[in-house]
Scaffold this motif. Structure first.
Motif, short mmCIF file in Angstrom:
data_model
loop_
_atom_site.label_atom_id
_atom_site.label_comp_id
_atom_site.label_asym_id
_atom_site.label_seq_id
_atom_site.Cartn_x
_atom_site.Cartn_y
_atom_site.Cartn_z
N ARG A 194 0.84 -1.19 0.00
CA ARG A 194 0.00 0.00 0.00
C ARG A 194 0.87 1.24 0.00
O ARG A 194 2.10 1.14 -0.04
N PHE A 228 -0.97 6.10 -5.21
CA PHE A 228 -0.19 4.90 -4.93
C PHE A 228 1.24 5.10 -5.44
O PHE A 228 2.20 5.01 -4.68
N ASN A 269 -4.68 0.13 -4.05
CA ASN A 269 -4.34 1.19 -5.00
C ASN A 269 -5.30 2.37 -4.94
O ASN A 269 -6.51 2.18 -4.96
N THR A 274 -1.70 5.27 -10.29
CA THR A 274 -1.02 3.98 -10.17
C THR A 274 -0.47 3.69 -11.56
O THR A 274 -1.06 2.95 -12.35
N SER A 303 1.69 -3.89 -8.88
CA SER A 303 0.34 -4.23 -8.41
C SER A 303 -0.21 -5.41 -9.20
O SER A 303 -0.89 -6.28 -8.64
N ARG A 348 -6.11 -7.11 -6.11
CA ARG A 348 -6.04 -5.65 -6.14
C ARG A 348 -7.38 -5.08 -5.70
O ARG A 348 -8.43 -5.48 -6.22
N VAL A 401 -9.16 -1.25 -5.19
CA VAL A 401 -8.92 0.13 -5.64
C VAL A 401 -9.96 1.08 -5.06
O VAL A 401 -11.05 0.66 -4.64
N CYS A 454 -8.64 5.80 -8.14
CA CYS A 454 -7.54 5.08 -8.77
C CYS A 454 -7.55 5.26 -10.29
O CYS A 454 -8.61 5.17 -10.93
N TYR A 467 -5.27 3.55 -13.30
CA TYR A 467 -4.21 2.67 -13.76
C TYR A 467 -3.73 3.14 -15.13
O TYR A 467 -4.53 3.50 -15.99
#
Length: 266
Positions: free
Chosen positions: A65, A71, A109, A113, A121, A127, A129, A133, A135
């Motif tokens: 974390r 993140f 996350n 991230t 991750s 995972r 989130v 978040c 990605y």
């Protein structure tokens, strides 16, 4: 926690390690807010941290974390120009540390991230989130591609078309999309809810036999690229070994006696 037998875990760079023996969890916490940029040398230390927690008898579940709103925005970009080709060639090995760990690993996350933050991750087992978040694998914007297993792991989860969208177009994926696409198992409102969801999942995981859990993780990872028939054969061997375990006997007895099992991991 520091492990003075491993020089990589002295003077931790950009993260810390916490162990909650009562909860049977060990946390690796990225702590270079606000972006939690991951330096080149930090990757070696993160690998060592996962290996240390995997060997720690107090820990059943490992949690990755981060502090703050994000993140990780990814790696320290200029560090790639300074690193030797030999060092860069080991980046994927370091990021694969969560996958190699015998114990289950959860990634929590929030916010950005990106890059290696997303890749490490993806190497975790679960995972969770927040709605904040995002990605992304934005390496195309630097004239590069993901170099730590990100595109390969992502393709195994979401397929070739969506992987091309994320990698070749540097698209950002929201927390809700991540759940819809099977990247994450849960999306929660905010940081407080994320902490609660992770604690709940840790508590759920520690109820199972550690031996059966380790076996399941290794089997699923090892059979990922196998044919169905080969996977079934591998599963059969693992099943047969567990039939001889103390945990299996305890699980069967507890089921028939209508009580909670006391698994020992043997």
């Amino acid at each position: 926690m520091t492990d003075h037998t491993d020089p990589r875990l002295k003077d931790l760079d950009g993260f810390r390690i916490e162990i909650d023996a009562a909860a049977q969890r060990g946390d690796i916490i990225l702590s270079r807010p606000p972006m939690n940029v991951i330096n080149m040398g930090q990757r070696d230390q993160l690998r060592a941290a996962f290996e240390a927690l995997d060997a720690d008898d107090r820990v059943r579940v490992i949690v990755l974390r981060a502090e703050g709103e994000n993140f990780s925005s990814g790696g320290y970009i200029k560090g790639f120009l300074d690193a030797s080709p030999e060092h860069v060639s080991h980046l994927a090995d370091n990021v694969a540390a969560p996958a190699r760990a015998a114990k289950p690993v959860i990634a929590a996350n929030q916010g950005y991230t990106f890059g290696v933050g997303f890749e490490i991750s993806l190497a975790c087992d679960f995972r969770i989130v927040t709605e904040s978040c995002r990605y992304a694998l934005p390496e195309q914007k630097l004239g590069q591609i993901p170099g730590s297993g990100g595109s390969a792991r992502l393709q195994a989860i979401v397929g070739i078309a969506r992987t091309k969208e994320i990698v070749m177009l540097s698209r950002r994926i929201t927390g809700r999309q991540a759940v819809d696409w099977g990247i994450a198992i849960d999306c929660v409102a905010d940081q407080a809810a994320l902490d609660a969801a992770v604690a709940k999942l840790v508590a759920e995981l520690v109820e199972f036999s550690p031996l059966a859990q380790r076996t399941a993780k290794k089997l699923i990872n090892d059979s990922e690229n196998a044919t169905v028939q080969t996977g079934i054969e591998m599963e059969g061997h693992c099943y047969a070994r567990l039939r001889q375990s103390d945990d299996f006997r305890e699980g069967v007895l507890a089921f028939h006696e209508k009580r909670k099992p006391g698994f020992t991991g043997s």
